[in-house]
Design a protein around this motif. Sequence first.
Motif, PDB file in Angstrom:
ATOM      1  N   ASP A  64      41.272  28.047  51.914  1.00  0.00           N
ATOM      2  CA  ASP A  64      41.255  27.809  52.709  1.00  0.00           C
ATOM      3  C   ASP A  64      42.812  25.770  53.114  1.00  0.00           C
ATOM      4  OD1 ASP A  64      41.318  26.202  55.678  1.00  0.00           O
ATOM      5  OD2 ASP A  64      38.458  26.487  55.168  1.00  0.00           O
ATOM      6  N   GLN A  65      43.846  26.496  53.902  1.00  0.00           N
ATOM      7  CA  GLN A  65      44.767  25.743  54.243  1.00  0.00           C
ATOM      8  C   GLN A  65      44.497  24.305  54.649  1.00  0.00           C
ATOM      9  OE1 GLN A  65      47.434  25.753  52.307  1.00  0.00           O
ATOM     10  NE2 GLN A  65      48.347  23.914  52.882  1.00  0.00           N
ATOM     11  N   ARG A  66      43.032  24.146  55.815  1.00  0.00           N
ATOM     12  CA  ARG A  66      42.991  23.465  56.034  1.00  0.00           C
ATOM     13  C   ARG A  66      42.617  22.237  55.568  1.00  0.00           C
ATOM     14  NH1 ARG A  66      39.003  26.980  60.363  1.00  0.00           N
ATOM     15  NH2 ARG A  66      38.270  27.454  58.346  1.00  0.00           N
ATOM     16  N   VAL A  67      41.201  22.820  54.679  1.00  0.00           N
ATOM     17  CA  VAL A  67      40.821  21.822  53.281  1.00  0.00           C
ATOM     18  C   VAL A  67      42.433  21.016  52.996  1.00  0.00           C
ATOM     19  CG1 VAL A  67      39.382  21.411  51.915  1.00  0.00           C
ATOM     20  CG2 VAL A  67      38.861  23.545  53.527  1.00  0.00           C
ATOM     21  N   ASP A  69      44.958  20.256  53.312  1.00  0.00           N
ATOM     22  CA  ASP A  69      46.062  19.935  54.083  1.00  0.00           C
ATOM     23  C   ASP A  69      45.042  18.676  54.227  1.00  0.00           C
ATOM     24  OD1 ASP A  69      47.899  21.469  54.398  1.00  0.00           O
ATOM     25  OD2 ASP A  69      47.233  22.128  56.907  1.00  0.00           O
ATOM     26  N   ALA A  70      43.266  18.738  54.437  1.00  0.00           N
ATOM     27  CA  ALA A  70      43.211  17.309  54.999  1.00  0.00           C
ATOM     28  C   ALA A  70      43.154  16.543  53.364  1.00  0.00           C
ATOM     29  CB  ALA A  70      42.109  17.207  55.348  1.00  0.00           C
ATOM     30  N   LYS A  71      43.056  17.169  52.079  1.00  0.00           N
ATOM     31  CA  LYS A  71      42.891  16.223  51.376  1.00  0.00           C
ATOM     32  C   LYS A  71      43.737  16.857  50.017  1.00  0.00           C
ATOM     33  CE  LYS A  71      37.442  17.600  51.061  1.00  0.00           C
ATOM     34  NZ  LYS A  71      37.135  15.966  51.267  1.00  0.00           N
ATOM     35  N   GLU A  72      44.538  15.328  50.566  1.00  0.00           N
ATOM     36  CA  GLU A  72      45.637  14.686  49.342  1.00  0.00           C
ATOM     37  C   GLU A  72      45.586  14.876  48.129  1.00  0.00           C
ATOM     38  OE1 GLU A  72      49.342  11.856  49.275  1.00  0.00           O
ATOM     39  OE2 GLU A  72      47.796  11.897  50.683  1.00  0.00           O
ATOM     40  N   GLY A  73      46.177  16.363  46.985  1.00  0.00           N
ATOM     41  CA  GLY A  73      46.510  15.484  45.740  1.00  0.00           C
ATOM     42  C   GLY A  73      45.153  16.507  45.588  1.00  0.00           C
ATOM     43  N   LEU A  74      44.105  17.557  46.279  1.00  0.00           N
ATOM     44  CA  LEU A  74      43.939  18.539  45.500  1.00  0.00           C
ATOM     45  C   LEU A  74      44.601  19.712  45.239  1.00  0.00           C
ATOM     46  CD1 LEU A  74      40.549  19.675  45.335  1.00  0.00           C
ATOM     47  CD2 LEU A  74      40.547  20.656  47.724  1.00  0.00           C
ATOM     48  N   ASP A 124      54.679  20.333  57.196  1.00  0.00           N
ATOM     49  CA  ASP A 124      54.352  19.683  56.303  1.00  0.00           C
ATOM     50  C   ASP A 124      53.449  20.237  55.534  1.00  0.00           C
ATOM     51  OD1 ASP A 124      56.107  17.885  57.709  1.00  0.00           O
ATOM     52  OD2 ASP A 124      53.263  17.102  59.247  1.00  0.00           O
ATOM     53  N   SER A 125      52.980  21.744  54.934  1.00  0.00           N
ATOM     54  CA  SER A 125      51.800  21.673  54.405  1.00  0.00           C
ATOM     55  C   SER A 125      52.850  22.329  52.295  1.00  0.00           C
ATOM     56  CB  SER A 125      50.944  22.449  55.156  1.00  0.00           C
ATOM     57  OG  SER A 125      50.174  22.338  55.702  1.00  0.00           O
ATOM     58  N   GLY A 229      35.750  21.779  43.345  1.00  0.00           N
ATOM     59  CA  GLY A 229      34.564  21.035  44.127  1.00  0.00           C
ATOM     60  C   GLY A 229      33.565  22.285  44.963  1.00  0.00           C
ATOM     61  N   ASN A 230      32.813  21.316  46.058  1.00  0.00           N
ATOM     62  CA  ASN A 230      32.179  22.223  46.720  1.00  0.00           C
ATOM     63  C   ASN A 230      32.466  21.605  48.061  1.00  0.00           C
ATOM     64  OD1 ASN A 230      31.694  19.303  47.589  1.00  0.00           O
ATOM     65  ND2 ASN A 230      29.486  19.631  47.578  1.00  0.00           N
ATOM     66  N   THR A 231      33.917  21.770  48.035  1.00  0.00           N
ATOM     67  CA  THR A 231      35.179  21.490  49.837  1.00  0.00           C
ATOM     68  C   THR A 231      35.340  22.543  50.348  1.00  0.00           C
ATOM     69  OG1 THR A 231      36.830  21.961  48.346  1.00  0.00           O
ATOM     70  CG2 THR A 231      36.193  19.941  48.388  1.00  0.00           C
ATOM     71  N   GLY A 232      35.104  24.210  50.213  1.00  0.00           N
ATOM     72  CA  GLY A 232      35.669  25.281  50.682  1.00  0.00           C
ATOM     73  C   GLY A 232      36.663  25.686  51.250  1.00  0.00           C
ATOM     74  N   ALA A 233      37.534  24.761  49.480  1.00  0.00           N
ATOM     75  CA  ALA A 233      39.310  24.854  50.087  1.00  0.00           C
ATOM     76  C   ALA A 233      39.364  26.341  49.286  1.00  0.00           C
ATOM     77  CB  ALA A 233      39.683  24.027  48.976  1.00  0.00           C
ATOM     78  N   MET A 234      38.443  26.873  48.881  1.00  0.00           N
ATOM     79  CA  MET A 234      38.891  28.000  47.562  1.00  0.00           C
ATOM     80  C   MET A 234      37.761  28.701  47.364  1.00  0.00           C
ATOM     81  SD  MET A 234      41.550  27.436  44.856  1.00  0.00           S
ATOM     82  CE  MET A 234      43.427  27.937  44.548  1.00  0.00           C
ATOM     83  N   VAL A 235      37.574  30.080  47.816  1.00  0.00           N
ATOM     84  CA  VAL A 235      36.364  31.043  47.638  1.00  0.00           C
ATOM     85  C   VAL A 235      36.526  31.996  46.842  1.00  0.00           C
ATOM     86  CG1 VAL A 235      34.237  32.162  48.832  1.00  0.00           C
ATOM     87  CG2 VAL A 235      35.240  30.099  50.005  1.00  0.00           C
TER      88      VAL A 235
END
Length: 272
Positions: A64-67, A69-74, A124-125, A229-235
């Motif tokens: 999930d690219q949206r996550v 983008d929102a979390k720098e360094g992830l 920017d992504s 973690g529990n960010t949902g960035a990857m499932v």
Amino acid sequence: MDIKRRQFLKIAGLSTIAGLGAPAAFNLLLKGETSPVLHASSGGGAEASHEAAPTGVRLAMVIDQRVFDAKEGLAQKCTTACHTVHNVPDFGNKKDEIKWIFEVPYEKAFTAKSHNHKNKSLHDSSFLVLCNHCDNPPCVRACPTKATFKRKDGIVAMDYHRCIGCRFCMAACPYGMRSFNWRDPRPFIDQATHNKEFPTRMRGVVEKCNFCVDRLAKGLQPACVEATGNTGAMVFGDLNDSHSEIRKVLDENFTIQRKPALGTQPSVFYII
Ligand code: SF4
Ligand code: SF4
């Protein structure tokens, strides 16, 4: 080994004589065909047939690219987790670099998409890319020794001991997701974080993401997924399980894959 080194060299030589260019060879591989020369001479290894799509577990990943983008360094955290757990060497230069998962700009991740007037967030992504564990993997058919093979659960795996370093798989992968050890990697593994449970490789061997098959066997998530973690960035999960989280995410979101028109059927999906 199914094919002896001497036989392989003979095949490689005949292939060169036959004048198979890379694009022609790639087209043959996608169609599940090998050259007449390979069929006549290989004795099996070069004829690794296209397996039917698995009907049991079929492992896949959503990014999930949206996550990200929102979390720098992830994204960097994922890369570090993967490369640490798999003893990926750091040669300190781009030329010899070994990469299992890494960041690229939108136009490199999704080369088939139009890039005119793209929106600022795409501009920017940077997108994490890794082996797509294609359901129709040209790399598997290209490998003359079956050092790379597709498992029943869809993972495209590597047997480092069978790899003879011909790099046919690298030429066949249309995503550039494989790395070659031009040098002995062992002295370049960080000893402070060396994972003794995962094998190190040697010079002349190809490597790539293995969907953390070793961790899955222990009931763990892939290291990159765990790092988010529990960010949902990857499932990560089973596409064939209608109750799995990955199916829910895919049902609820519009996703894209890399170079879908090639027919490789990637198992990595992106929400952008
Ligand atoms: S992304 Fe490349 S290396 Fe991975 S399965 Fe597909 S063709 Fe093979
Ligand atoms: S699934 Fe495992 S091997 Fe593949 S990129 Fe993620 S951490 Fe690395």
